[in-house]
Design an enzyme around this catalytic site. Structure first.
Site, short mmCIF file in Angstrom:
data_model
loop_
_atom_site.label_atom_id
_atom_site.label_comp_id
_atom_site.label_asym_id
_atom_site.label_seq_id
_atom_site.Cartn_x
_atom_site.Cartn_y
_atom_site.Cartn_z
N HIS A 74 92.21 61.31 37.90
CA HIS A 74 92.07 62.68 37.45
C HIS A 74 91.02 63.44 38.27
O HIS A 74 90.11 62.84 38.86
CB HIS A 74 91.69 62.72 35.98
CG HIS A 74 92.80 62.27 35.09
ND1 HIS A 74 92.69 62.25 33.72
CD2 HIS A 74 94.05 61.82 35.36
CE1 HIS A 74 93.82 61.82 33.19
NE2 HIS A 74 94.66 61.55 34.17
N GLU A 76 88.47 65.30 37.44
CA GLU A 76 87.08 65.12 37.01
C GLU A 76 86.52 63.79 37.52
O GLU A 76 85.40 63.72 38.04
CB GLU A 76 86.96 65.16 35.48
CG GLU A 76 87.51 66.41 34.84
CD GLU A 76 88.97 66.32 34.45
OE1 GLU A 76 89.38 67.11 33.58
OE2 GLU A 76 89.72 65.47 34.98
N CYS A 103 90.40 64.74 29.67
CA CYS A 103 90.98 63.76 28.76
C CYS A 103 89.83 62.89 28.20
O CYS A 103 88.69 62.98 28.65
CB CYS A 103 92.01 62.89 29.47
SG CYS A 103 91.31 61.72 30.67
N CYS A 106 88.14 60.62 30.91
CA CYS A 106 87.24 61.38 31.79
C CYS A 106 85.99 61.82 31.04
O CYS A 106 84.91 61.87 31.62
CB CYS A 106 87.97 62.57 32.40
SG CYS A 106 89.15 62.09 33.70
#
Length: 145
Positions: A74, A76, A103, A106
């Site tokens: 992801h 992040e 999410c 993360c």
């Protein structure tokens, strides 16, 4: 797009950068981008993409688990990894800007590295991660657009 006569706020500027960063993403299910900043300065960026040297979703398709693509890292998480990989930049006290709310996984990384604030543009799926961040003392703000 912001008018050329109007200077964007720092938050708007950082989210605009997130949009540009997202164009490098390699998972067409969601082009996400993130920027980590300290004192209005960019420390690291990240987008959704496969680990270096691994096949991209855009090239070979998605690897889905519970309707979630697990082939990519992801945005992040990639921004956090970029800070570590290129210069060992500490992220304690920084602000993470992201196009979509993080999410849960993360969110754990964000808390773990000491990011103090998350600013996001849109909610993404399950927002319990936002409650989790807040419970850990992370300031969470949705940018009003």
């Amino acid at each position: 797009m912001v008018s050329q006569n109007v200077r964007p706020t720092v938050d708007e500027y950082m989210l605009q950068l997130c949009s540009v960063v997202a164009t490098r993403g390699t998972c067409d299910r969601l082009r996400a981008g993130a920027v980590v900043a300290l004192d209005r300065r960019v420390m690291a960026t990240g987008y959704n993409g496969s680990p270096p040297g691994m096949p991209h979703c855009d090239d070979v398709g998605h690897e889905l688990v519970d309707t979630h693509c697990v082939r990519t890292i992801h945005s992040e998480h990639n921004a956090i990894l970029q800070a570590a990989k290129f210069g060992g930049i500490g992220l304690i006290g920084t602000t993470l800007y992201t196009l979509y709310s993080p999410c849960y996984q993360c969110a754990r990384y964000i808390i773990g590295v000491g990011i103090k604030e998350v600013v996001y543009g849109e909610e993404y799926r399950d927002t319990t991660s936002l409650e989790y961040l807040i419970s850990a003392g992370v300031v969470v703000r949705k940018l009003k657009t």
